[in-house]
Design a protein around this motif. Structure first.
Motif, PDB file in Angstrom:
ATOM      1  N   ALA A 102      21.211  10.750 -48.076  1.00  0.00           N
ATOM      2  CA  ALA A 102      22.488  10.519 -48.759  1.00  0.00           C
ATOM      3  C   ALA A 102      23.489   9.820 -47.841  1.00  0.00           C
ATOM      4  N   PHE A 103      23.531  10.186 -46.554  1.00  0.00           N
ATOM      5  CA  PHE A 103      24.403   9.503 -45.598  1.00  0.00           C
ATOM      6  C   PHE A 103      24.090   8.008 -45.546  1.00  0.00           C
ATOM      7  N   ILE A 104      22.812   7.690 -45.421  1.00  0.00           N
ATOM      8  CA  ILE A 104      22.426   6.279 -45.327  1.00  0.00           C
ATOM      9  C   ILE A 104      22.780   5.539 -46.601  1.00  0.00           C
ATOM     10  N   PHE A 105      22.494   6.142 -47.740  1.00  0.00           N
ATOM     11  CA  PHE A 105      22.776   5.501 -49.023  1.00  0.00           C
ATOM     12  C   PHE A 105      24.264   5.215 -49.210  1.00  0.00           C
ATOM     13  N   LEU A 106      25.083   6.237 -49.002  1.00  0.00           N
ATOM     14  CA  LEU A 106      26.516   6.062 -49.235  1.00  0.00           C
ATOM     15  C   LEU A 106      27.149   5.157 -48.188  1.00  0.00           C
ATOM     16  N   GLY A 107      26.753   5.332 -46.926  1.00  0.00           N
ATOM     17  CA  GLY A 107      27.345   4.500 -45.875  1.00  0.00           C
ATOM     18  C   GLY A 107      27.020   3.032 -46.032  1.00  0.00           C
ATOM     19  N   LEU A 108      25.748   2.710 -46.298  1.00  0.00           N
ATOM     20  CA  LEU A 108      25.360   1.308 -46.441  1.00  0.00           C
ATOM     21  C   LEU A 108      25.941   0.699 -47.714  1.00  0.00           C
ATOM     22  N   ALA A 109      25.948   1.461 -48.803  1.00  0.00           N
ATOM     23  CA  ALA A 109      26.527   0.939 -50.042  1.00  0.00           C
ATOM     24  C   ALA A 109      28.015   0.657 -49.879  1.00  0.00           C
ATOM     25  N   GLY A 110      28.753   1.559 -49.234  1.00  0.00           N
ATOM     26  CA  GLY A 110      30.170   1.316 -49.006  1.00  0.00           C
ATOM     27  C   GLY A 110      30.425   0.129 -48.088  1.00  0.00           C
ATOM     28  N   LEU A 112      28.472  -2.531 -47.678  1.00  0.00           N
ATOM     29  CA  LEU A 112      28.184  -3.776 -48.396  1.00  0.00           C
ATOM     30  C   LEU A 112      29.285  -4.111 -49.397  1.00  0.00           C
ATOM     31  N   MET A 113      29.831  -3.130 -50.061  1.00  0.00           N
ATOM     32  CA  MET A 113      30.922  -3.406 -51.011  1.00  0.00           C
ATOM     33  C   MET A 113      32.189  -3.838 -50.291  1.00  0.00           C
ATOM     34  N   LEU A 114      32.404  -3.315 -49.101  1.00  0.00           N
ATOM     35  CA  LEU A 114      33.545  -3.787 -48.325  1.00  0.00           C
ATOM     36  C   LEU A 114      33.376  -5.241 -47.901  1.00  0.00           C
ATOM     37  N   ARG A 115      32.136  -5.681 -47.740  1.00  0.00           N
ATOM     38  CA  ARG A 115      31.873  -7.072 -47.384  1.00  0.00           C
ATOM     39  C   ARG A 115      31.883  -7.998 -48.586  1.00  0.00           C
ATOM     40  N   GLY A 116      32.123  -7.483 -49.787  1.00  0.00           N
ATOM     41  CA  GLY A 116      32.236  -8.314 -50.970  1.00  0.00           C
ATOM     42  C   GLY A 116      30.987  -8.421 -51.810  1.00  0.00           C
ATOM     43  N   PHE A 117      29.964  -7.602 -51.548  1.00  0.00           N
ATOM     44  CA  PHE A 117      28.753  -7.634 -52.354  1.00  0.00           C
ATOM     45  C   PHE A 117      29.025  -7.022 -53.724  1.00  0.00           C
ATOM     46  N   PRO A 118      28.283  -7.441 -54.744  1.00  0.00           N
ATOM     47  CA  PRO A 118      28.439  -6.812 -56.061  1.00  0.00           C
ATOM     48  C   PRO A 118      28.110  -5.323 -55.990  1.00  0.00           C
ATOM     49  N   PRO A 119      28.812  -4.484 -56.751  1.00  0.00           N
ATOM     50  CA  PRO A 119      28.571  -3.027 -56.669  1.00  0.00           C
ATOM     51  C   PRO A 119      27.136  -2.637 -57.002  1.00  0.00           C
ATOM     52  N   LEU A 120      26.550  -3.260 -58.050  1.00  0.00           N
ATOM     53  CA  LEU A 120      25.187  -2.897 -58.429  1.00  0.00           C
ATOM     54  C   LEU A 120      24.189  -3.232 -57.323  1.00  0.00           C
ATOM     55  N   MET A 121      24.358  -4.413 -56.735  1.00  0.00           N
ATOM     56  CA  MET A 121      23.460  -4.803 -55.651  1.00  0.00           C
ATOM     57  C   MET A 121      23.647  -3.907 -54.432  1.00  0.00           C
ATOM     58  N   ALA A 122      24.905  -3.578 -54.111  1.00  0.00           N
ATOM     59  CA  ALA A 122      25.164  -2.696 -52.967  1.00  0.00           C
ATOM     60  C   ALA A 122      24.539  -1.327 -53.189  1.00  0.00           C
ATOM     61  N   LEU A 123      24.651  -0.803 -54.395  1.00  0.00           N
ATOM     62  CA  LEU A 123      24.059   0.503 -54.683  1.00  0.00           C
ATOM     63  C   LEU A 123      22.530   0.457 -54.607  1.00  0.00           C
ATOM     64  N   MET A 124      21.940  -0.635 -55.118  1.00  0.00           N
ATOM     65  CA  MET A 124      20.477  -0.746 -55.078  1.00  0.00           C
ATOM     66  C   MET A 124      19.974  -0.873 -53.639  1.00  0.00           C
ATOM     67  N   VAL A 125      20.646  -1.691 -52.833  1.00  0.00           N
ATOM     68  CA  VAL A 125      20.233  -1.840 -51.431  1.00  0.00           C
ATOM     69  C   VAL A 125      20.434  -0.528 -50.671  1.00  0.00           C
ATOM     70  N   GLY A 126      21.562   0.140 -50.913  1.00  0.00           N
ATOM     71  CA  GLY A 126      21.798   1.429 -50.261  1.00  0.00           C
ATOM     72  C   GLY A 126      20.785   2.486 -50.667  1.00  0.00           C
TER      73      GLY A 126
END
Length: 332
Positions: A102-110, A112-126
């Motif tokens: 969960a740490f890795i998922f939430l940290g990486l998704a957040g 990527l979204m701070l860098r301007g990635f689309p939310p869906l893509m950031a969530l999938m990558v995370g």
């Protein structure tokens, strides 16, 4: 932008909550009082104290069962995952494994979204990173521990051979190995001797260790002892021959690894370079790569031409990597 900001704040709040839950344990004062109460109830002669102790034990068992059911419902195969964690030799739990994911998922998704990635893509990558990275790390620890075990296991067999030739029984020689051989070999043999002391048979103790390790080298040892106990014979000579075979097997593996190391390194570099360049470009300038993630309603299955070419290239690279891996994979 408001929706992305709200989603990022929600992810950060969830991550902060997980950190608090992971770092803030139970109160030491409450734990001390609970232990004192349990001791008093166990040694008290009154019926009320005994009844209270039984109720407290039942409640604790019930909470453990509820936690186990929750873990089973969240993890597809909790038995297999528990077995993999035990193979690492670490005292980790399923809850710690899930918290790390969960740490890795939430940290990486957040991030990527701070860098301007689309939310869906950031969530999938995370999500992919949260599932894959802990699994990869556990597998790496398992391979490292098995390698260390196989490197010292022939020495343990030779020590067993010397003990048997000097007249010691097999159970006592197992204890000597647990104290003399360092690393995973000593740890596993110590567990074997402890199981034998609490009433397990030698076959059961050895088979449990063989199931946890999952190595053919230790399985050879278990089969050798089982056959010798049924048919008789010189066990010391048999174990000496087994140690020689395992050393030759390890030497052959090292030769194969040395001969294929150059090809493996080239395959790793060539295979990982396109993905590294793609990820770095996306991270540095996502606007340049944004057309790759833009769907095309008129394309095949709603995909643009760039996406179809990318998926095709990924599939062909995967097939090539699989073929190269099978070409350098030898069964000994």
């Amino acid at each position: 932008m408001d929706g992305n900001f709200f989603l990022i704040m929600l992810l950060m709040a969830t991550l902060l909550g997980l950190v608090v839950v992971a770092l803030v344990g139970p109160s030491p004062e409450k734990a001390r009082k609970r232990r004192v109460a349990m001791i008093r109830g166990r040694h008290s002669d009154s019926a009320e104290a005994l009844l209270e102790a039984r109720m407290r034990k039942a409640i604790s068992n019930r909470s453990t069962a509820i936690e186990t059911k929750m873990l089973v419902s969240l993890i597809p195969n909790p038995e297999n995952l528990t077995q993999r964690i035990r193979m690492t030799g670490k005292k980790w739990t399923l809850s710690q494994y899930m918290t790390t994911s969960a740490f890795i998922f939430l940290g990486l998704a957040g991030l990527l979204m701070l860098r301007g990635f689309p939310p869906l893509m950031a969530l999938m990558v995370g999500l992919a990173a949260g599932l894959a990275l802990p699994h990869w790390w556990v597998g790496r620890l398992i391979n490292k521990r098995i390698t260390q075990f196989n490197a010292k296991f022939p020495d343990a067999l030779e020590l067993l051979t010397r003990g048997l030739r000097s007249g010691l029984p097999i159970a006592e020689t197992l204890g000597i190995v647990s104290s003399e051989v360092p690393g995973p070999v000593g740890e596993e043999f110590k567990l074997i001797t402890e199981r034998i002391k609490i009433g397990r048979s030698m076959e059961q103790a050895l088979q449990e260790t063989a199931d946890r390790l999952g190595t053919p080298e230790f399985q050879f040892f278990v089969i050798t002892l089982a056959i010798q106990r049924e048919t008789g014979g010189n066990l010391a000579e048999t174990l000496s021959n087994l140690a020689t075979v395992l050393r030759q097997r390890a030497q052959m593996k090292l030769k194969i690894r040395a001969m294929s190391s150059e090809s493996k390194a080239s395959a790793y570099i060539i295979g990982a370079l396109p993905f590294l360049v793609f990820g770095m470009i996306c991270y540095i300038n996502f606007n340049y790569m944004e057309p790759f993630f833009t769907p095309d309603p008129a394309g095949l299955f709603g995909l643009s031409l760039m996406q179809v070419v990318g998926i095709g290239g990924f599939c062909w690279m995967g097939i090539g990597a699989f073929i190269m891996a099978q070409m350098v994979n030898f069964e000994i």
